[in-house]
Design a protein around this motif. Structure first.
Motif, PDB file in Angstrom:
ATOM      1  N   TRP A 110       0.845  -1.201   0.000  1.00 29.01           N
ATOM      2  CA  TRP A 110       0.000   0.000   0.000  1.00 29.01           C
ATOM      3  C   TRP A 110       0.877   1.247   0.000  1.00 29.01           C
ATOM      4  CZ3 TRP A 110      -4.686   1.420  -1.108  1.00 29.01           C
ATOM      5  CH2 TRP A 110      -5.757   0.548  -0.958  1.00 29.01           C
ATOM      6  N   ALA A 111       1.884   1.234   0.864  1.00 30.47           N
ATOM      7  CA  ALA A 111       2.769   2.399   0.967  1.00 30.47           C
ATOM      8  C   ALA A 111       3.507   2.643  -0.346  1.00 30.47           C
ATOM      9  CB  ALA A 111       3.750   2.206   2.117  1.00 30.47           C
ATOM     10  N   GLU A 112       3.993   1.568  -0.960  1.00 37.94           N
ATOM     11  CA  GLU A 112       4.700   1.699  -2.237  1.00 37.94           C
ATOM     12  C   GLU A 112       3.771   2.277  -3.310  1.00 37.94           C
ATOM     13  OE1 GLU A 112       6.929  -1.102  -5.563  1.00 37.94           O
ATOM     14  OE2 GLU A 112       5.390  -1.986  -4.265  1.00 37.94           O
ATOM     15  N   PHE A 113       2.581   1.704  -3.434  1.00 37.41           N
ATOM     16  CA  PHE A 113       1.633   2.190  -4.426  1.00 37.41           C
ATOM     17  C   PHE A 113       1.272   3.654  -4.153  1.00 37.41           C
ATOM     18  CE2 PHE A 113      -2.887   3.085  -5.244  1.00 37.41           C
ATOM     19  CZ  PHE A 113      -2.812   3.196  -6.617  1.00 37.41           C
ATOM     20  N   GLY A 114       0.976   3.962  -2.908  1.00 39.61           N
ATOM     21  CA  GLY A 114       0.603   5.322  -2.546  1.00 39.61           C
ATOM     22  C   GLY A 114       1.684   6.326  -2.892  1.00 39.61           C
ATOM     23  N   GLU A 115       2.910   5.986  -2.582  1.00 38.40           N
ATOM     24  CA  GLU A 115       4.012   6.902  -2.867  1.00 38.40           C
ATOM     25  C   GLU A 115       4.192   7.111  -4.371  1.00 38.40           C
ATOM     26  OE1 GLU A 115       8.824   7.355  -2.126  1.00 38.40           O
ATOM     27  OE2 GLU A 115       7.692   5.901  -0.949  1.00 38.40           O
ATOM     28  N   LEU A 116       4.133   6.031  -5.135  1.00 41.57           N
ATOM     29  CA  LEU A 116       4.310   6.153  -6.582  1.00 41.57           C
ATOM     30  C   LEU A 116       3.159   6.936  -7.220  1.00 41.57           C
ATOM     31  CD1 LEU A 116       5.647   2.581  -7.369  1.00 41.57           C
ATOM     32  CD2 LEU A 116       6.914   4.733  -7.562  1.00 41.57           C
ATOM     33  N   TYR A 117       1.932   6.683  -6.766  1.00 42.76           N
ATOM     34  CA  TYR A 117       0.799   7.414  -7.331  1.00 42.76           C
ATOM     35  C   TYR A 117       0.858   8.883  -6.934  1.00 42.76           C
ATOM     36  CZ  TYR A 117      -3.690   8.828  -8.995  1.00 42.76           C
ATOM     37  OH  TYR A 117      -4.679   9.501  -9.660  1.00 42.76           O
ATOM     38  N   GLU A 118       1.190   9.155  -5.693  1.00 39.62           N
ATOM     39  CA  GLU A 118       1.309  10.544  -5.250  1.00 39.62           C
ATOM     40  C   GLU A 118       2.392  11.274  -6.025  1.00 39.62           C
ATOM     41  OE1 GLU A 118       1.869  10.317  -1.041  1.00 39.62           O
ATOM     42  OE2 GLU A 118      -0.191   9.652  -0.702  1.00 39.62           O
ATOM     43  N   ASN A 119       3.498  10.584  -6.328  1.00 39.88           N
ATOM     44  CA  ASN A 119       4.548  11.197  -7.146  1.00 39.88           C
ATOM     45  C   ASN A 119       4.015  11.551  -8.534  1.00 39.88           C
ATOM     46  OD1 ASN A 119       6.447  11.026  -5.108  1.00 39.88           O
ATOM     47  ND2 ASN A 119       7.359   9.140  -5.877  1.00 39.88           N
ATOM     48  N   SER A 120       3.268  10.638  -9.137  1.00 40.13           N
ATOM     49  CA  SER A 120       2.675  10.913 -10.456  1.00 40.13           C
ATOM     50  C   SER A 120       1.719  12.094 -10.374  1.00 40.13           C
ATOM     51  CB  SER A 120       1.918   9.681 -10.966  1.00 40.13           C
ATOM     52  OG  SER A 120       2.801   8.649 -11.287  1.00 40.13           O
ATOM     53  N   LEU A 121       0.908  12.104  -9.349  1.00 37.36           N
ATOM     54  CA  LEU A 121      -0.057  13.183  -9.183  1.00 37.36           C
ATOM     55  C   LEU A 121       0.658  14.523  -8.986  1.00 37.36           C
ATOM     56  CD1 LEU A 121      -3.058  13.814  -9.035  1.00 37.36           C
ATOM     57  CD2 LEU A 121      -2.946  13.364  -6.576  1.00 37.36           C
ATOM     58  N   ALA A 122       1.701  14.537  -8.176  1.00 38.49           N
ATOM     59  CA  ALA A 122       2.451  15.777  -7.958  1.00 38.49           C
ATOM     60  C   ALA A 122       3.099  16.253  -9.258  1.00 38.49           C
ATOM     61  CB  ALA A 122       3.517  15.574  -6.879  1.00 38.49           C
ATOM     62  N   GLU A 123       3.641  15.341 -10.047  1.00 39.46           N
ATOM     63  CA  GLU A 123       4.241  15.713 -11.334  1.00 39.46           C
ATOM     64  C   GLU A 123       3.175  16.232 -12.287  1.00 39.46           C
ATOM     65  OE1 GLU A 123       7.490  15.932 -12.140  1.00 39.46           O
ATOM     66  OE2 GLU A 123       7.873  15.408 -10.041  1.00 39.46           O
ATOM     67  N   GLY A 124       2.021  15.576 -12.302  1.00 42.44           N
ATOM     68  CA  GLY A 124       0.932  16.030 -13.161  1.00 42.44           C
ATOM     69  C   GLY A 124       0.459  17.424 -12.787  1.00 42.44           C
ATOM     70  N   LEU A 125       0.322  17.677 -11.504  1.00 44.23           N
ATOM     71  CA  LEU A 125      -0.132  18.993 -11.056  1.00 44.23           C
ATOM     72  C   LEU A 125       0.956  20.049 -11.231  1.00 44.23           C
ATOM     73  CD1 LEU A 125      -2.162  17.840  -7.939  1.00 44.23           C
ATOM     74  CD2 LEU A 125      -3.082  18.776 -10.078  1.00 44.23           C
ATOM     75  N   ALA A 126       2.213  19.651 -11.170  1.00 43.17           N
ATOM     76  CA  ALA A 126       3.312  20.594 -11.399  1.00 43.17           C
ATOM     77  C   ALA A 126       3.371  21.024 -12.866  1.00 43.17           C
ATOM     78  CB  ALA A 126       4.644  19.969 -10.986  1.00 43.17           C
ATOM     79  N   ALA A 127       2.918  20.154 -13.763  1.00 42.58           N
ATOM     80  CA  ALA A 127       3.007  20.442 -15.197  1.00 42.58           C
ATOM     81  C   ALA A 127       1.939  21.416 -15.680  1.00 42.58           C
ATOM     82  CB  ALA A 127       2.897  19.133 -15.990  1.00 42.58           C
ATOM     83  N   ILE A 128       0.872  21.578 -14.931  1.00 42.10           N
ATOM     84  CA  ILE A 128      -0.223  22.435 -15.401  1.00 42.10           C
ATOM     85  C   ILE A 128      -0.011  23.880 -14.957  1.00 42.10           C
ATOM     86  CG2 ILE A 128      -1.846  20.519 -15.467  1.00 42.10           C
ATOM     87  CD1 ILE A 128      -3.059  21.594 -12.832  1.00 42.10           C
ATOM     88  N   SER A 129      -0.880  24.733 -15.425  1.00 42.88           N
ATOM     89  CA  SER A 129      -0.769  26.162 -15.122  1.00 42.88           C
ATOM     90  C   SER A 129      -1.140  26.453 -13.662  1.00 42.88           C
ATOM     91  CB  SER A 129      -1.714  26.954 -16.034  1.00 42.88           C
ATOM     92  OG  SER A 129      -3.063  26.688 -15.678  1.00 42.88           O
ATOM     93  N   PRO A 130      -0.655  27.571 -13.143  1.00 44.73           N
ATOM     94  CA  PRO A 130      -1.078  27.978 -11.794  1.00 44.73           C
ATOM     95  C   PRO A 130      -2.603  28.121 -11.701  1.00 44.73           C
ATOM     96  CG  PRO A 130       0.815  29.281 -12.480  1.00 44.73           C
ATOM     97  CD  PRO A 130       0.371  28.468 -13.683  1.00 44.73           C
ATOM     98  N   GLU A 131      -3.235  28.562 -12.774  1.00 40.29           N
ATOM     99  CA  GLU A 131      -4.691  28.699 -12.782  1.00 40.29           C
ATOM    100  C   GLU A 131      -5.366  27.336 -12.642  1.00 40.29           C
ATOM    101  OE1 GLU A 131      -2.669  30.036 -15.211  1.00 40.29           O
ATOM    102  OE2 GLU A 131      -2.721  32.086 -14.457  1.00 40.29           O
ATOM    103  N   GLY A 132      -4.807  26.333 -13.316  1.00 38.78           N
ATOM    104  CA  GLY A 132      -5.359  24.985 -13.209  1.00 38.78           C
ATOM    105  C   GLY A 132      -5.244  24.444 -11.795  1.00 38.78           C
TER     106      GLY A 132
END
Length: 153
Positions: A110-132
């Motif tokens: 669970w911890a491994e999956f959570g960390e990897l998914y959270e990393n993907s989510l953080a990268e995805g949110l970092a790639a979008i605009s501040p408005e997004g």
């Protein structure tokens, strides 16, 4: 304290449920409703995409795709670990040590999956605009849990 024999399986199931609940993916909890299970990673991603301005949707999708192989593989390993917990529960004679080991492995997955998914989510949110990102934050603050743009004024 001695527990009645009929109560032990219920306590064990409760402990398993509590252990899994404590290790839910943070991202899934962002839009969780008590009357519904946490969204799957794909549903959560689709929900965020609906909230985003059109210009950010494809950017977010591509950034999430980059980490997908990692968190999907971890999710598959997590699902595979459930079989070990079920086997330990069904084992006769019952071996609490085997069950503890299976639950510990499941917790680690669970911890491994959570960390990897959270990393993907953080990268995805970092790639979008501040408005997004602001729109996602506003949606979270509003508690709008009914489909992003469709539930807005």
């Amino acid at each position: 304290m001695m527990w009645p024999i009929w109560l032990k399986p219920m306590l064990l199931k409760g402990a398993l449920g509590a252990s899994l609940a404590l290790n839910l993916v943070l991202a899934g909890l962002l839009w969780w409703q008590p009357d519904r299970p946490p969204p799957s990673p794909g549903r959560l991603q689709a929900r965020i995409e609906r909230i985003l301005p059109e210009a950010d949707q494809e950017v977010f999708r591509r950034a999430m795709q980059a980490g997908r192989l990692h968190h999907e593989a971890a999710q598959a390993r997590l699902r595979g670990g459930f079989a070990a917990v079920q086997a330990a529960l069904a084992q006769q004679p019952f071996d609490p040590a085997r069950l503890r080991a299976a639950m510990a492995e499941s917790r680690a997955r669970w911890a491994e999956f959570g960390e990897l998914y959270e990393n993907s989510l953080a990268e995805g949110l970092a790639a979008i605009s501040p408005e997004g990102r602001q729109q996602v934050a506003q949606d979270m603050a509003r508690g709008d849990r009914h489909g992003g743009k469709r539930g807005r004024d």
